[in-house]
Design an enzyme around this catalytic site. Structure first.
Site, PDB file in Angstrom:
ATOM      1  N   HIS A  69       0.802  -1.227   0.000  1.00 35.19           N
ATOM      2  CA  HIS A  69       0.000   0.000   0.000  1.00 35.19           C
ATOM      3  C   HIS A  69       0.833   1.275   0.000  1.00 35.19           C
ATOM      4  O   HIS A  69       0.254   2.368   0.052  1.00 35.19           O
ATOM      5  CB  HIS A  69      -0.934   0.021   1.210  1.00 35.19           C
ATOM      6  CG  HIS A  69      -2.117  -0.879   1.091  1.00 35.19           C
ATOM      7  ND1 HIS A  69      -3.223  -0.577   0.324  1.00 35.19           N
ATOM      8  CD2 HIS A  69      -2.363  -2.094   1.630  1.00 35.19           C
ATOM      9  CE1 HIS A  69      -4.104  -1.564   0.406  1.00 35.19           C
ATOM     10  NE2 HIS A  69      -3.603  -2.492   1.184  1.00 35.19           N
TER      11      HIS A  69
ATOM     12  N   LYS B  91      -9.686  13.162   4.269  1.00 37.66           N
ATOM     13  CA  LYS B  91      -8.741  12.046   4.316  1.00 37.66           C
ATOM     14  C   LYS B  91      -7.779  12.274   5.476  1.00 37.66           C
ATOM     15  O   LYS B  91      -7.787  13.338   6.095  1.00 37.66           O
ATOM     16  CB  LYS B  91      -7.964  11.913   2.999  1.00 37.66           C
ATOM     17  CG  LYS B  91      -7.280  13.192   2.535  1.00 37.66           C
ATOM     18  CD  LYS B  91      -6.675  13.027   1.152  1.00 37.66           C
ATOM     19  CE  LYS B  91      -7.707  12.963   0.066  1.00 37.66           C
ATOM     20  NZ  LYS B  91      -7.707  11.717  -0.678  1.00 37.66           N
TER      21      LYS B  91
ATOM     22  N   THR C 164      -9.043   5.531  -2.193  1.00 43.67           N
ATOM     23  CA  THR C 164     -10.414   5.095  -2.461  1.00 43.67           C
ATOM     24  C   THR C 164     -11.408   6.229  -2.238  1.00 43.67           C
ATOM     25  O   THR C 164     -12.550   6.140  -2.681  1.00 43.67           O
ATOM     26  CB  THR C 164     -10.799   3.894  -1.572  1.00 43.67           C
ATOM     27  OG1 THR C 164     -10.566   4.222  -0.205  1.00 43.67           O
ATOM     28  CG2 THR C 164     -10.000   2.659  -1.950  1.00 43.67           C
TER      29      THR C 164
ATOM     30  N   LYS D 193     -15.206   6.920  -3.970  1.00 43.70           N
ATOM     31  CA  LYS D 193     -16.459   7.182  -3.261  1.00 43.70           C
ATOM     32  C   LYS D 193     -17.065   8.505  -3.717  1.00 43.70           C
ATOM     33  O   LYS D 193     -18.274   8.607  -3.963  1.00 43.70           O
ATOM     34  CB  LYS D 193     -16.209   7.216  -1.755  1.00 43.70           C
ATOM     35  CG  LYS D 193     -15.715   5.914  -1.169  1.00 43.70           C
ATOM     36  CD  LYS D 193     -15.084   6.133   0.196  1.00 43.70           C
ATOM     37  CE  LYS D 193     -14.284   4.928   0.612  1.00 43.70           C
ATOM     38  NZ  LYS D 193     -13.333   5.197   1.696  1.00 43.70           N
TER      39      LYS D 193
END
Length: 826
Positions: free
Chosen positions: A370, A561, A669, A673
């Site tokens: 990641h 975020k 992500t 969304k």
């Protein structure tokens, strides 16, 4: 007489999914589970009664699902993640069961409202950011696709932390999400596994004269399982998320208690159970780092023991079949010790030889990377691992020795290559490189976006890729449409279903059928009405929680975020200050009215990120108090960002800020969304932004800045941020105001060091991308002035987001990594 393990399973009649059945069940739950009648029951009692009634229906399906897997004898996927951001579970479960209207009717019979009760449910505080939310989406998709999968994690008692803003600063408070209990979970006190720490390793010869090792004189902690049901959408499949809680091997030292030493009598219990108290302890301290390593080993040791126990129960002791029946997926490097723990158990507990045990281990495990950023790649000091996990360190040394022999055989005498690929970093204090271990111990390694996977092959794992070119594959991330559109955005979901039916919820590619509607004026108007309803709802929440009025007719410019320098909330702030200066300088300047909305948590030990939060609040205080800004510019920071807060903000967003430095965001992500909810993307060519631009069309996104190759070239050729500052008057003014105390008059030097670090180094190229970003924001403002054109772009964005479903992600994993197939049952 039959043994308990041979008893025939109870037949399941399945409880009714109708209002009458639930009405009766609610009364039963209140009396028999909660011990109250309707007269004395609180709203939370009613919530727990509803959850328990729904849980009863889920567990029937979960047991049937488990029987179907066992009967089919299929390979199973075990998804290991240190984080799961599940969000509130009730609404999601009701929608997946298609049981919402019946539940609403049953509650109405008692004078209760479903929505009011849903608002009382606690978010399960088991995660931090995108990593944990991705894990939750993957579990949802595995169940929806009827794949035999299990999640494994830790049952953190307090989760990460609850963020409050006090005087503009982030202050962390305990996230006590379990204070009312968790009515969804099933404690499994029979599922107990010993987990060991410390001690020493001794050698001996077995009956065949082979050299063996045993780990002795250890400290023992007990792992106990707690199971949560994970329902698929409109299937009978309900998979399981198993979380581990820590228990002491001895509850009470009775001898100490009887001697009057009451604290010492229970201190071992307290010490053991704090192991799973908090998600991500502050690892800036030695004690915090030790606790974090203990958590990781505790988690993987219990999980691997449980996986082997299930395998042996179903398939006996033929461990040669393990890779055919078990697939272990490591979500980042946090569970990488599972590789070593599996190897240890196969060697030390099951008596296999090294070559066999290592072959089985590697064929069983796979790893998702990641991050490529060196500072984010997990490393553990050799000294710490030697003290806590001496047998595991011994095995890592042996894995490394054999691996480096293989490298040297292919590249004789290449010491530089050996040093770069070694699992042990010899510089700056010896440490174990967990990403290297995860790569060497896995048969597949995947990136999470096409750019990220390319950079893995070219940079971080270049040497490994040259050895094993088939090992790295790409599996672009996705998000579940059940949570992030069907559940979170009812107005838009209803509009879509009225046009193309309901099938898109389980097959997001069907959104493509919405594309012709983008050309219809009536549909665009209906789309704007659905969006405005979400914006008005968010405005009400912001006014209620923060006392700030925001205009639903303004452009909602959203960046939500984790707060981190590479995600560049600073670049967003610089644009706000620039826009503020333009508005102050020219009373006739009338850009599109804009509300800038930010949210996110900073790690407790991340000083710069916390300072950025304070800067956001200082800038907001000045901007929002200026009479000249009213109706033109507003700045809002929404505290304690979690899944529920995301569900409030994301459906209301018009503009999706995805502005990380190119080459630093693995995937992201949030961009998916927001796009799924009709927000247009403004972003760099980083992570999944590239694939979103390809999907929705270049004309429907706003891109700016350096791409990954240009960013790397700029750094390599010598980047001088101060020259950018001197050459760009608006940038210079904005930075001088921040550095000079314009936004912090009570402490003028508050941000001086922050600005100086940008001018001296600017590691994430904020100043390099500033001019292009501000120009891009001007294009955004111009586009917003055409509501019909903006709506057309937004509808097309929604219609073309089908590939970013986590269902597609999980199908890719199933085909390219796991080798599993659906197991339907009725």
């Amino acid at each position: 007489m039959a043994t308990p393990g041979r008893l025939r399973p109870f037949p399941l009649g399945y409880l009714g999914l109708d209002a009458a059945s639930l009405t009766e069940a609610l009364a039963d739950k209140l009396v028999h589970d909660i011990g109250k009648d309707g007269t004395h029951a609180t709203d939370r009692d009613w919530l727990h009664a509803v959850i328990r009634a729904v849980r009863d229906r889920l567990i029937e399906r979960a047991l049937e699902t488990e029987r179907a897997y066992a009967a089919a004898g299929v390979r199973r996927v075990y998804y290991l993640s240190m984080e799961y951001l599940l969000g509130r579970a009730l609404g999601n479960a009701l929608l997946n069961l298609d049981f919402e209207e019946e539940t609403r009717a049953a509650l109405a019979a008692y004078g209760r409202e479903l929505e009011a009760l849903e608002g009382l449910e606690e978010d399960a505080a088991l995660g931090n950011g995108g990593l944990g939310r991705l894990a939750a989406c993957i579990l949802d998709s595995m169940a929806t696709l009827r794949l035999p999968g299990y999640g494994y994690g830790i049952r953190y008692e307090y989760g990460l932390f609850r963020q409050r803003i006090e005087n503009g600063e982030q202050v962390e408070y305990p996230e006590s999400w379990l204070r009312y209990g968790n009515p969804w979970e099933f404690p499994r006190p029979e599922r107990l596994y010993p987990v060991h720490f410390g001690g020493r390793v001794e050698s001996y010869r077995d009956a065949a004269g082979r050299l063996r090792f045993r780990w002795v004189d250890t400290e023992e902690v007990i792992a106990m399982a707690y199971d949560l049901p994970v329902p698929g959408w409109r299937t009978n499949t309900v998979n399981t998320l198993r979380l581990w809680g820590a228990k002491a091997s001895r509850e009470l030292d009775l001898r100490a208690f009887n001697a009057g030493e009451y604290v010492r009598a229970v201190e071992r219990k307290i010490e053991s159970e704090k192991l799973t108290a908090v998600l991500y302890p502050d690892d800036t301290t030695e004690r915090g780092r030790e606790l974090r390593l203990r958590q990781e080993h505790f988690f993987v040791s219990a999980t691997v023991q449980d996986i082997l126990a299930r395998f042996r129960q179903e398939h006996g002791d033929d461990l040669a079949r393990l890779p055919d029946k078990v697939s272990i997926q490591l979500n980042d490097t946090h569970p990488a010790l599972a590789i070593v723990e599996l190897l240890r158990l196969l060697l030390d507990e099951h008596g296999l030889d090294w070559d066999t045990a290592w072959d089985l281990t590697r064929r069983t495990c796979s790893y998702t990377n990641h991050t490529l950023m060196p500072e984010a790649l997990e490393r553990w000091p050799v000294a710490l691992m030697e003290r806590l996990l001496p047998r595991h360190l011994q095995l890592i040394y042996e894995i490394n020795r054999r691996f480096l022999e293989e490298v040297n055989h292919r590249h004789p005498g290449d010491v530089t290559r050996l040093r770069a690929l070694s699992l042990i970093d010899e510089e700056g204090g010896r440490s174990v490189r967990m990403a290297h271990l995860a790569f060497v111990g896995s048969h597949r390694v995947n990136g999470v976006a096409r750019l990220h996977t390319r950079l893995m092959r070219e940079t971080l794992f270049r040497g490994f890729h040259e050895l094993w070119p088939e090992r790295i594959v790409n599996v672009t991330n996705g998000v579940t449409p059940r949570r992030w559109l069907h559940h979170a955005n009812r107005p838009l979901a209803s509009l879509i279903s009225s046009r193309i039916g309901h099938g898109w919820v389980g097959a997001l590619e069907q959104l493509a059928r919405l594309e012709p509607a983008a050309e219809e004026a009536a549909f665009r108007e209906a789309f704007r009405a659905a969006k405005r309803a979400c914006k008005a709802r968010l405005a009400d929440l912001v006014r209620e929680r923060l006392g700030i009025a925001i205009d639903p007719d303004s452009l909602y410019d959203v960046q939500v975020k984790r707060i981190h320098e590479y995600k560049r909330q600073l670049l967003n702030v610089l644009h706000v200050v620039t826009l503020y200066n333009r508005l102050r300088a020219d009373p006739h300047y009338e850009p599109a009215p804009r509300t800038v909305i930010l949210a996110g948590k900073a790690a407790p030990g991340y000083r710069v990120a916390k300072l950025i939060i304070r800067l956001i609040h200082d800038v907001a205080a000045v901007v929002n108090a200026d009479p000249a800004m009213r109706g033109r510019l507003r700045v809002v920071f929404v505290p304690n960002y979690d899944v529920t807060t995301a569900e409030d903000i994301i459906p209301a967003a018009d503009l999706s800020e995805q502005i990380s430095t190119a080459g630093t965001e693995a995937s992201g992500t949030g961009c998916m969304k927001l796009g799924l909810n009709g927000a247009l993307l403004i972003g760099t060519l980083d992570g999944a932004n590239i694939e979103i631009r390809e999907a929705v069309g270049e004309g429907n996104v706003f891109t700016f800045g350096l791409d990954a190759d240009a960013a790397a070239a700029l750094r390599a050729n010598g980047y001088h941020p101060r020259a950018r500052y001197e050459a760009e008057p608006e940038l210079k003014l904005a930075l001088d105001m921040i550095r000079g105390g314009h936004f912090s008059p009570g402490e003028p030097d508050r941000y001086a060091a922050l600005v100086e670090s940008l001018l001296a180094r600017d590691r994430y190229l904020v100043l390099a991308d500033y001019t292009d970003y501000v120009a891009c924001q001007q294009r955004v403002a111009e586009a917003w002035r055409d509501p019909d054109g903006w709506s057309r772009r937004a509808v097309l964005t929604v219609a073309r987001m089908g590939r970013f479903s986590s269902d597609r992600t999980v199908r890719d994993y199933a085909e390219r990594v796991w080798g599993v197939r659906p197991v339907p049952h009725e």
